[in-house]
Motif scaffolding. Sequence first.
Motif, PDB file in Angstrom:
ATOM      1  N   PRO A   1       0.856  -1.143   0.134  1.00 32.26           N
ATOM      2  CA  PRO A   1      -0.099   0.073   0.017  1.00 32.26           C
ATOM      3  C   PRO A   1       0.793   1.432   0.030  1.00 32.26           C
ATOM      4  O   PRO A   1       0.638   2.235  -0.767  1.00 32.26           O
ATOM      5  CB  PRO A   1      -0.884  -0.297   1.285  1.00 32.26           C
ATOM      6  N   PRO A   2       1.860   1.275   0.798  1.00 27.69           N
ATOM      7  CA  PRO A   2       2.679   2.710   0.953  1.00 27.69           C
ATOM      8  C   PRO A   2       3.311   2.847  -0.374  1.00 27.69           C
ATOM      9  O   PRO A   2       3.496   3.939  -1.191  1.00 27.69           O
ATOM     10  CB  PRO A   2       3.571   2.625   2.079  1.00 27.69           C
ATOM     11  N   LEU A   3       3.787   1.732  -1.188  1.00 27.59           N
ATOM     12  CA  LEU A   3       4.555   2.078  -2.449  1.00 27.59           C
ATOM     13  C   LEU A   3       3.401   2.526  -3.634  1.00 27.59           C
ATOM     14  O   LEU A   3       3.796   3.272  -4.381  1.00 27.59           O
ATOM     15  CB  LEU A   3       5.138   0.653  -2.724  1.00 27.59           C
ATOM     16  N   LEU A   4       2.171   1.974  -3.555  1.00 26.64           N
ATOM     17  CA  LEU A   4       1.365   2.329  -4.347  1.00 26.64           C
ATOM     18  C   LEU A   4       1.041   4.002  -4.141  1.00 26.64           C
ATOM     19  O   LEU A   4       0.711   4.438  -5.181  1.00 26.64           O
ATOM     20  CB  LEU A   4       0.115   1.544  -4.239  1.00 26.64           C
ATOM     21  N   LEU A   5       0.873   4.144  -3.020  1.00 29.83           N
ATOM     22  CA  LEU A   5       0.356   5.514  -2.525  1.00 29.83           C
ATOM     23  C   LEU A   5       1.543   6.582  -3.151  1.00 29.83           C
ATOM     24  O   LEU A   5       1.267   7.620  -3.702  1.00 29.83           O
ATOM     25  CB  LEU A   5       0.180   5.714  -1.107  1.00 29.83           C
TER      26      LEU A   5
ATOM     27  N   LEU B   1       2.933  10.656  -9.906  1.00 31.01           N
ATOM     28  CA  LEU B   1       2.172  10.824 -10.947  1.00 31.01           C
ATOM     29  C   LEU B   1       1.309  12.177 -11.147  1.00 31.01           C
ATOM     30  O   LEU B   1       1.341  12.858 -11.766  1.00 31.01           O
ATOM     31  CB  LEU B   1       1.119   9.545 -11.347  1.00 31.01           C
ATOM     32  N   ALA B   2       0.700  12.464  -9.776  1.00 30.15           N
ATOM     33  CA  ALA B   2       0.033  13.603  -9.636  1.00 30.15           C
ATOM     34  C   ALA B   2       0.546  14.881  -9.684  1.00 30.15           C
ATOM     35  O   ALA B   2       0.420  15.803 -10.160  1.00 30.15           O
ATOM     36  CB  ALA B   2      -0.820  13.520  -8.137  1.00 30.15           C
ATOM     37  N   TRP B   3       1.908  14.975  -8.847  1.00 33.97           N
ATOM     38  CA  TRP B   3       2.686  15.794  -8.994  1.00 33.97           C
ATOM     39  C   TRP B   3       3.516  16.131 -10.303  1.00 33.97           C
ATOM     40  O   TRP B   3       3.373  17.272 -10.742  1.00 33.97           O
ATOM     41  CB  TRP B   3       3.943  15.602  -8.068  1.00 33.97           C
ATOM     42  N   ARG B   4       3.554  15.306 -11.093  1.00 36.71           N
ATOM     43  CA  ARG B   4       4.212  15.597 -12.458  1.00 36.71           C
ATOM     44  C   ARG B   4       3.064  15.899 -13.453  1.00 36.71           C
ATOM     45  O   ARG B   4       3.225  16.928 -14.262  1.00 36.71           O
ATOM     46  CB  ARG B   4       4.697  14.156 -13.046  1.00 36.71           C
ATOM     47  N   SER B   5       1.732  15.590 -13.055  1.00 34.87           N
ATOM     48  CA  SER B   5       0.735  16.064 -13.958  1.00 34.87           C
ATOM     49  C   SER B   5       0.541  17.403 -13.525  1.00 34.87           C
ATOM     50  O   SER B   5       0.110  18.241 -14.551  1.00 34.87           O
ATOM     51  CB  SER B   5      -0.594  15.242 -13.551  1.00 34.87           C
TER      52      SER B   5
END
Length: 387
Positions: free
Chosen positions: A34-38, A44-48
């Motif tokens: 779970p922490p790795l997926l988070l 991805l959100a930051w790069r977007s």
Amino acid sequence: MTTVKKTTASRLRLRVPGAGAIPHRRLLLPLLLPPLLLLFVARLAWRSFLGTGPARPPPPPPQATAQPAVAYDPPDVAADDAAAGEGGGSSSDPYALARSQSHGFFYDVPPSHWRRLRTIFAEHQDHRYPEDPWTHHPSSAGGWIEWAWKSYRAGTWMTYNYEPNFSCQFEKRVGVPMNGAPPNQVCDPHRIEALAKARRARDPSHPGCIVYSIGSNGDFTFELGVEKEAGAGVCEFHIFDMGDYEKKMMSQGLQRAFYHRWGIKGAHKSNKGNKFHSLQDTVRLLGHESLDIVDIFKIDCEHCEWDSYRDWLSPGVPLLHQILVEVHKAPRLVALDFFGSLERAGYLRFHKEPNIQYEPSCVEYAFVKVGQAFVEGKGGSNAVTTP
């Protein structure tokens, strides 16, 4: 023994209330996933988010660098010399000072750099012991002990005298990249190509580039190196040697090459059986009386340099723009005059290299010619010519 086994087993397994023993490996995966997926989703959100900002402008196209005009014409050089003087050039040619004082060779050197080179030359001291330039010369040895301990040898004397007094920014070893090869350090060989093409463009009958190579011993690596630097067919080579190496030269694929089977002697010496010619006679035999310049004069003739150096400066010889010479020993009667005459004539030493592979008392020197306006005013050791 039974107790130890139970203790070890308890260390290898983790008991969870209401479950059996679970191995560590099976437990770690669901805990870490779970922490790795988070972390992955957050990245991805930051790069977007960064990608939503204003687009960066593309880098500007590279600016084309204006190349200075290349010219070589003795009348033009004389006019530039009068126009430039010490002012450092003119609005039409900011490089006129260096170009006019180098026979057109340094056509893109700024006046500030040229003045700095001139200052270095003026401050240079030719001798380690100017009050007695013959210190450490074999002729000054006080006895056989000093001579035996090599403190008074020709090689030692050369170490203490006549270091380079000029530098070429793009000096390059041409031919074999090693010590002990024929003299092969050339000042800015790219300029030779540019000037040769400019001469041919101005006068199609001009040979473009001329190389005199005296003393080959069947080794044509230097000439092939010059051809590689200047381009095939740009230079015309005249090779002089008393050995029978013409077929070998032809097999090398060297273009515009001519082999002359004679040696060079001083004009004051008699000719025996047409095996030797003075440099003045050589110029006449080649039909080069009207030639304005020899770009490279390479000479390795086992002591003939001491007999012929005055002929290099003769009015009947084209301007030898670069002189690459290996000097052998240092005869007292002529050594000081050899270097002094060349320096006063405007030949600056840009390279010095002892032949450590074979004979340390043999030293390879490379000179480049500048105008009298560059060398005038220097005194001191430059005036020493007496033995």
